[in-house]
Scaffold this motif. Structure first.
Motif, PDB file in Angstrom:
ATOM      1  N   ARG A  54      -3.488  -0.915  -2.504  1.00  0.00           N
ATOM      2  CA  ARG A  54      -3.917   0.447  -2.204  1.00  0.00           C
ATOM      3  C   ARG A  54      -2.913   1.436  -2.788  1.00  0.00           C
ATOM      4  O   ARG A  54      -1.721   1.374  -2.498  1.00  0.00           O
ATOM      5  CB  ARG A  54      -4.038   0.646  -0.693  1.00  0.00           C
ATOM      6  CG  ARG A  54      -4.382   2.077  -0.274  1.00  0.00           C
ATOM      7  CD  ARG A  54      -4.532   2.167   1.240  1.00  0.00           C
ATOM      8  NE  ARG A  54      -4.610   3.528   1.707  1.00  0.00           N
ATOM      9  CZ  ARG A  54      -5.713   4.271   1.719  1.00  0.00           C
ATOM     10  NH1 ARG A  54      -6.839   3.747   1.289  1.00  0.00           N
ATOM     11  NH2 ARG A  54      -5.707   5.503   2.170  1.00  0.00           N
ATOM     12  N   ASP A 111       0.561   5.551   0.374  1.00  0.00           N
ATOM     13  CA  ASP A 111      -0.266   6.708   0.700  1.00  0.00           C
ATOM     14  C   ASP A 111       0.628   7.946   0.709  1.00  0.00           C
ATOM     15  O   ASP A 111       1.805   7.883   1.072  1.00  0.00           O
ATOM     16  CB  ASP A 111      -0.915   6.547   2.074  1.00  0.00           C
ATOM     17  CG  ASP A 111      -1.867   5.366   2.125  1.00  0.00           C
ATOM     18  OD1 ASP A 111      -3.080   5.601   2.048  1.00  0.00           O
ATOM     19  OD2 ASP A 111      -1.400   4.229   2.251  1.00  0.00           O
ATOM     20  N   ALA A 159       0.857  -1.188   0.000  1.00  0.00           N
ATOM     21  CA  ALA A 159       0.000   0.000   0.000  1.00  0.00           C
ATOM     22  C   ALA A 159       0.891   1.234   0.000  1.00  0.00           C
ATOM     23  O   ALA A 159       1.950   1.259   0.640  1.00  0.00           O
ATOM     24  CB  ALA A 159      -0.927   0.010   1.209  1.00  0.00           C
TER      25      ALA A 159
END
Length: 699
Positions: A334, A307, A305
């Motif tokens: 993600r 971010d 993931a």
């Protein structure tokens, strides 16, 4: 005198007494000496030796750990009070190098093996093992072999320390090899692992060293790891695999974020994917973190993931592209990287001759993909050039998708055009594929787009060539076909047709299109007014050429129509006229003639120009049909009167004379026409039209 013979007889009894004294006094003495000897040997730390006595002579037995111990025992025994001669029958224990000992735990079982320096050591070790855990079963105690070679220091204390550490694990092993201590197994939880590591590394008994700490940490699932970058620091959290992964990981962090302060909060744990692949995945994640001044990358098992917020489009494009190059066996679940913010937030879908072109910005990758899916469905096989970038600062993604998909649906009905957006405003422009598409787009544009957007449209009808338009009048009514340039001009023409053609049914199959020649609307209105003067006929336009054909109601109308069209048509138009004249009807009686005229007047009325007495060109058709009806009763007198509310009798009379003059030109004999006084006839006209009334009485 000596009685020696009597004395000799008493010698045997004396010998018996002496022997009895010796026998019964010796045993207590030997026992006392043995007890004192055991206490002495214990006090000097040589409990391996044991002394027994033959009278006062000591016999020493046992297996010594060293020659020095044997000498010490002999010397101490020789100095003990009451001891006569010392007989040393001790032997040396076999020496073992290395001197090893092991304790293996498997649940409630504890097995002992290896060497011990003495029986005392064996006993102490077995006692400690039995007290390790309630219900533990100790095996191997009798097989422990006494031997020389025990390392310096508290051997028993070292073994007991190791057994105490085994008590913290459901299964494990401790090993002593000379002065080296090793422990292995698996901790049941992180608390036990931490306690074991601290205790073994810091509290090891003196004179012994830690050779191997192979206690495995707990198995975790999922095996998570994360790196968070804030300012000039990187915080590592989660778990790290066994082995040298930590050092390699720190090198990866320093390479990805040079100069960063690293906060290492990782815990050693088991259960990770294969270490080589895991380090490759971590390296991939950290390389993405290096492009995010404030961001976070994480792994959970074999998923990744990302971010953060990209500082610029170059970084965002690189991050987005990296999603296709994950290490083998890992997937990206993600990708929540916020793109750069732009203002104004504009975008466009442009359709030209070479295909489609996407420009500007989209709020997210998912939003863009949905729009691309709509474009591919609406434009199958059309070449697509995608120049659209992902950016923040625009409408909500869902609203953006709904509004853009709506616009793309309208754009699909255009031959060329553009859908453009700016914030919450949409604009649609271009040329429709055909007239039906234009009508559909116009209708759809009357409803606001979804998502609160405002729509501006500049959609043009299709361009047609040749530009054809037709007006055909027959017994069924008027048929309008072909193309018209604007809906407004079309409405005016249809309204004029209903009035000028005295309310005949209108069948409208025309469509809007561009490409009309200059002056088309004027030419079409002129053709319609003259068509109203025919019994049947057609006016057909082919670009700027008008072919006018049909049947005139009387002979004089042919040249009038030619002259009127020639004068009314714009200079760029040409006229082709093909008219014949209706056959004169058979004579009828006065009543039939009157009824025919009344039927005409019931469908329309005469109008005049500028409030005067000049007949409006639009009334020529009405008067021609009255003239055609009046021809049928050639012997009857026709009285003409006109009344217009709000005018005096003089103007009414003048207008009646104008009608009479028109009928004379239409072939009605002047002797048959009488201009009468104004008749009380009031007929309503459409709002805005000149209100007038015409009365024709056949006598």
């Amino acid at each position: 005198m000596c009685r020696w013979r009597a004395w000799w007889k008493g010698l045997p009894f004396l010998a018996v007494l002496i022997a009895a004294a010796i026998v019964f006094a010796r045993a207590p003495i030997e026992q006392t000496l043995a007890t004192r000897a055991d206490a002495l040997l214990l006090s000097i730390g040589e409990s391996w030796a044991h002394a027994r006595f033959d009278g006062r002579d000591a016999i020493i037995e046992g297996e010594a750990l060293s020659e020095e111990a044997r000498v010490k025992v002999r010397a101490e025994m020789a100095q003990m009070f009451g001891v006569g001669r010392v007989d040393d029958r001790t032997t040396l224990l076999p020496e073992r190098r290395p001197f090893t000992f092991a304790a293996i735990r498997d649940g409630s079982k504890l097995h002992l093996e290896g060497y011990v320096p003495s029986s005392y050591a064996r006993r102490r070790i077995v006692e400690a093992a039995s007290q390790m855990t309630p219900g533990v079963i100790v095996t191997g105690a009798k097989e422990l072999v006494r031997a020389r070679g025990v390392p310096a220091g508290d051997f028993i204390g070292m073994v007991v320390f190791g057994i105490q550490q085994l008590a913290r694990m459901p299964a494990g092993r401790i090993t002593l090899s000379d002065d080296s201590f090793s422990i292995e197994g698996r901790a049941p939880d992180f608390a036990a692992y931490d306690e074991l590591e601290v205790t073994v590394r810091t509290d090891l008994p003196v004179d012994f060293k830690l050779a191997r700490f192979a206690v495995l940490p707990p198995v975790v699932s999922p095996f998570v790891w994360s790196a968070t970058r804030e300012g000039d620091g990187v915080t590592l959290a989660g778990y790290i695999p066994l082995g040298d992964a930590r050092r390699a990981l720190l090198d990866l962090v320093r390479a990805a974020v040079p100069g960063a302060a690293i906060s290492d909060q990782l815990r050693l744990a088991d259960g990770s994917p294969p270490a080589d692949g895991w380090l490759k995945a971590v390296g991939f994640a950290l390389s993405q973190l290096g492009r995010l001044p404030d961001g976070k990358v994480s792994l959970s098992g074999t998923t990744v993931a990302i971010d953060g917020k990209a500082p610029d489009f170059a970084a965002y494009d690189t991050l987005a592209g990296a999603r296709r190059s994950l290490p083998e066996g890992y997937t990206l679940t993600r990708f929540a990287v916020e793109p750069p913010t732009v203002a104004p937030f504009v975008w466009g879908v442009l359709r030209g001759g070479n295909g489609l072109r996407l420009t500007g910005y989209a709020p997210s990758e998912d939003a863009k993909r949905l729009v691309l899916d709509a474009i591919k469905a609406g434009f199958p096989g059309v070449k697509l050039s995608d120049e659209m970038r992902i950016a923040a600062g625009g409408p909500p993604a869902e609203a953006w998708v709904n509004a853009t998909v709506f616009g793309v649906g309208q754009l699909a009905k255009l031959r060329t055009g553009a859908l453009r957006g700016n914030g919450a405003a949409l604009s649609l422009s271009g040329e429709a594929l055909d007239s039906a598409a234009y009508t559909t787009v116009q209708a759809a544009s009357t409803v606001p787009p979804p998502g609160g957007f405002v729509l501006e449209r500049d959609v043009r009808p299709p361009i047609v060539s040749p530009y054809v338009f037709g007006l055909r009048l027959d017994a069924d009514g008027l048929t309008v076909s072909g193309f018209y340039p604007t809906p407004e001009e079309h409405e005016k023409l249809v309204a004029a047709a209903r009035a000028d053609l005295l309310g005949v049914p209108v069948n409208d199959v025309s469509a809007v299109a561009q490409g009309a020649p200059a002056g088309f609307a004027v030419a079409a209105q002129a053709a319609l007014m003259e068509l109203a003067r025919l019994s049947v006929g057609e006016a057909r336009f082919d670009d700027a050429k008008l072919r006018f054909s049909g049947t005139a109601l009387y002979a004089g109308a042919v040249e009038q129509i030619r002259s009127n069209l020639t004068r009314a048509l714009p200079p760029n138009f040409t006229l082709e006229l093909a008219l014949d004249v209706v056959v004169r009807p058979a004579a009828t009686d006065t009543a039939t003639c009157q009824k025919a005229i009344d039927d005409v007047l019931a469908r329309g009325t005469v109008s005049f120009l500028d409030g005067g007495a000049a007949i409006a060109p639009a009334s020529r058709g009405l008067l021609d049909h009255i003239a055609a009806a009046a021809v049928g009763c050639s012997d009857a007198v026709v009285e003409i009167s006109v009344r217009q509310p709000g005018t005096d009798d003089a103007l009414a009379t003048e207008r009646a004379r104008a009608v009479t003059a028109y009928l004379v030109e239409a072939g009605i004999s002047p002797e048959r026409l009488v201009t009468g006084a104004p008749a009380a006839i009031a007929q309503s006209r459409p709002e805005g039209a000149t209100e007038a009334g015409l009365q024709v009485i056949v006598r």
